[in-house]
Motif scaffolding. Structure first.
Motif, PDB file in Angstrom:
ATOM      1  N   VAL A 299       4.038   2.545   1.021  1.00  0.00           N
ATOM      2  CA  VAL A 299       3.825   2.697   2.460  1.00  0.00           C
ATOM      3  C   VAL A 299       2.611   3.574   2.788  1.00  0.00           C
ATOM      4  CG1 VAL A 299       5.472   4.586   2.791  1.00  0.00           C
ATOM      5  CG2 VAL A 299       4.950   3.053   4.682  1.00  0.00           C
TER       6      VAL A 299
ATOM      7  N   VAL B 206       2.509  -2.145   8.908  1.00  0.00           N
ATOM      8  CA  VAL B 206       3.805  -2.348   8.276  1.00  0.00           C
ATOM      9  C   VAL B 206       4.863  -2.886   9.231  1.00  0.00           C
ATOM     10  CG1 VAL B 206       3.383  -0.605   6.518  1.00  0.00           C
ATOM     11  CG2 VAL B 206       4.532   0.054   8.619  1.00  0.00           C
TER      12      VAL B 206
ATOM     13  N   CYS C 100       3.138  -5.156   3.562  1.00  0.00           N
ATOM     14  CA  CYS C 100       1.935  -4.611   4.198  1.00  0.00           C
ATOM     15  C   CYS C 100       0.958  -5.736   4.533  1.00  0.00           C
ATOM     16  CB  CYS C 100       1.281  -3.618   3.231  1.00  0.00           C
ATOM     17  SG  CYS C 100      -0.251  -2.902   3.836  1.00  0.00           S
TER      18      CYS C 100
END
Length: 56
Positions: free
Chosen positions: A12, A22, A44
């Motif tokens: 992340v 995201v 992503c």
């Protein structure tokens, strides 16, 4: 990521640090990386990379 949008499983912080997105429709899709990494991985999408590919 839904709606025909392709994302990639990525850590992340690495995703967000590289301009990635995201969330899609207010939701975050978690994913499982290979191996025993305990970091949080998400689906992503990187708009800049998509735009670059479209201009080739």
């Amino acid at each position: 990521m839904g709606g025909g949008v392709v994302g990639y499983c990525e850590e992340v912080r690495a995703c967000l640090g590289d301009g990635g997105v995201v969330e899609r429709n207010g939701r975050v899709q978690l994913c499982q990386p290979h191996g025993n990494d305990t970091s949080i991985y998400v689906c992503c999408r990187k708009p800049r990379l998509v735009a670059k590919e479209c201009t080739k």
